[in-house]
Design an enzyme around this catalytic site. Structure first.
Site, short mmCIF file in Angstrom:
data_model
loop_
_atom_site.label_atom_id
_atom_site.label_comp_id
_atom_site.label_asym_id
_atom_site.label_seq_id
_atom_site.Cartn_x
_atom_site.Cartn_y
_atom_site.Cartn_z
N ARG A 54 -22.78 -19.67 12.05
CA ARG A 54 -23.71 -20.14 11.27
C ARG A 54 -24.35 -21.56 11.43
NH1 ARG A 54 -21.14 -20.97 5.13
NH2 ARG A 54 -22.94 -22.47 5.11
N ARG A 97 -16.09 -24.35 12.29
CA ARG A 97 -16.61 -23.06 11.76
C ARG A 97 -17.82 -22.78 12.44
NH1 ARG A 97 -17.30 -22.61 5.38
NH2 ARG A 97 -19.35 -23.74 5.55
N ARG A 155 -26.26 -31.77 4.03
CA ARG A 155 -25.34 -30.87 2.91
C ARG A 155 -24.32 -31.66 2.27
NH1 ARG A 155 -23.40 -26.73 6.68
NH2 ARG A 155 -22.36 -25.63 5.26
N ARG A 212 -24.17 -25.32 -8.58
CA ARG A 212 -24.36 -26.68 -7.93
C ARG A 212 -25.26 -27.43 -8.61
NH1 ARG A 212 -23.25 -23.68 -2.73
NH2 ARG A 212 -23.12 -24.74 -0.84
N LYS A 223 -13.41 -23.03 0.00
CA LYS A 223 -13.56 -22.37 -1.08
C LYS A 223 -13.50 -20.89 -0.44
CE LYS A 223 -17.55 -24.19 -2.33
NZ LYS A 223 -17.62 -25.16 -1.01
P1 AMP Z 1 -22.48 -22.37 1.36
O1 AMP Z 1 -22.27 -20.94 2.13
O2 AMP Z 1 -22.12 -22.25 -0.05
O3 AMP Z 1 -22.21 -23.40 2.02
O4 AMP Z 1 -24.24 -22.03 0.94
C1 AMP Z 1 -25.03 -22.23 2.13
C2 AMP Z 1 -26.54 -22.69 1.85
O5 AMP Z 1 -26.96 -21.66 0.85
C3 AMP Z 1 -26.51 -23.85 0.98
O6 AMP Z 1 -26.45 -25.01 1.85
C4 AMP Z 1 -27.85 -23.76 0.23
O7 AMP Z 1 -28.88 -23.99 1.00
C5 AMP Z 1 -27.67 -22.42 -0.37
N1 AMP Z 1 -26.91 -22.18 -1.47
C6 AMP Z 1 -25.85 -21.44 -1.77
N2 AMP Z 1 -25.31 -21.46 -2.86
C7 AMP Z 1 -26.24 -22.29 -3.52
C8 AMP Z 1 -26.64 -22.71 -4.97
N3 AMP Z 1 -25.70 -22.39 -6.00
N4 AMP Z 1 -27.49 -23.45 -5.21
C9 AMP Z 1 -28.53 -23.70 -4.39
N5 AMP Z 1 -28.38 -23.39 -3.29
C10 AMP Z 1 -27.40 -22.70 -2.81
#
Ligand code: AMP
Length: 191
Positions: free
Chosen positions: A134, A128, A146, A89, A14
């Site tokens: 990260r 990654r 996740r 989400r 994404k």
């Molecule tokens: P991402 O970079 O999108 O993989 O997000 C990393 C982490 O941020 C996720 O594992 C969640 O803990 C938190 N996170 C990101 N976006 C959301 C969302 N829309 N709702 C809830 N938690 C989020």
């Protein structure tokens, strides 16, 4: 305005595709994960709260995420549209996003859902983790959590958009450019 939800599990591509799409279509990128990481980097209260959830790979509570996205939308002026990446989400987030768009006199035009097999996702995320630093990408147990959270809490969001006739499944394995072309083909039907 052209407003797109770019959907898919962690590691689906994404972020990579968003970067290319915002350039091609002149859109504003709203990645909730990036916004949380920025807040963590800046040591804000929001960042401190979010980090507790992110460390374990769990979702940050809806009201925190929704408030942050609303702020970002309200503080963005003169854009031609948004790409939402990693948001919504949950169904509650999807409903809140619809309400926010409506308040703005706009709407979500389409959802592009990247489809990638689980073993490929784990491979990509571990890779990654080596380059991005990260911590949530560096541990296979956290990655699997996740992916479980995605399956249990996030996949219903695809159905939410499907019911609105907005879901487009895109095969997310192959070259970055081939996937980008598939995404662009769907977007071009909406402009
Ligand atoms: P991402 O970079 O999108 O993989 O997000 C990393 C982490 O941020 C996720 O594992 C969640 O803990 C938190 N996170 C990101 N976006 C959301 C969302 N829309 N709702 C809830 N938690 C989020």
């Amino acid at each position: 305005m052209l407003n797109i939800v770019l959907f898919g599990p962690p590691g689906a591509g994404k972020g990579t595709q968003s970067e290319k799409l915002i350039e091609k279509y002149n859109l504003t990128h709203i990645s909730t994960g990036d916004l949380f990481r920025k807040n963590i980097g800046e040591g804000t209260e929001l960042g401190k709260t979010a980090q507790k959830y992110m460390d374990d790979g769990n979702l940050v509570p809806d009201e925190i995420v929704i408030g942050m996205v609303e702020d970002k939308i309200l503080n963005t002026h003169g854009t031609e549209g948004f790409i939402f990446d990693g948001f919504p989400r949950t169904i509650a987030q999807a409903q809140a996003l619809d309400a926010l768009m409506e308040k703005n006199g706009s709407q979500i035009d389409t959802m592009l859902a990247l489809d990638v097999p689980e073993e490929e996702l784990i491979k990509r995320l571990l890779n990654r983790g080596i380059t991005s630093g990260r911590t949530d990408d560096q541990n296979e147990a956290k990655i699997r959590n996740r992916l479980d959270v995605y399956k249990n809490e996030t996949t219903p969001v695809a159905n939410y958009y499907n019911k609105q006739g907005k879901l487009n499944l895109i095969h997310g394995v192959g070259s970055i450019n081939a996937i980008f072309n598939s995404l662009s083909d769907v977007i071009d039907e909406h402009i």
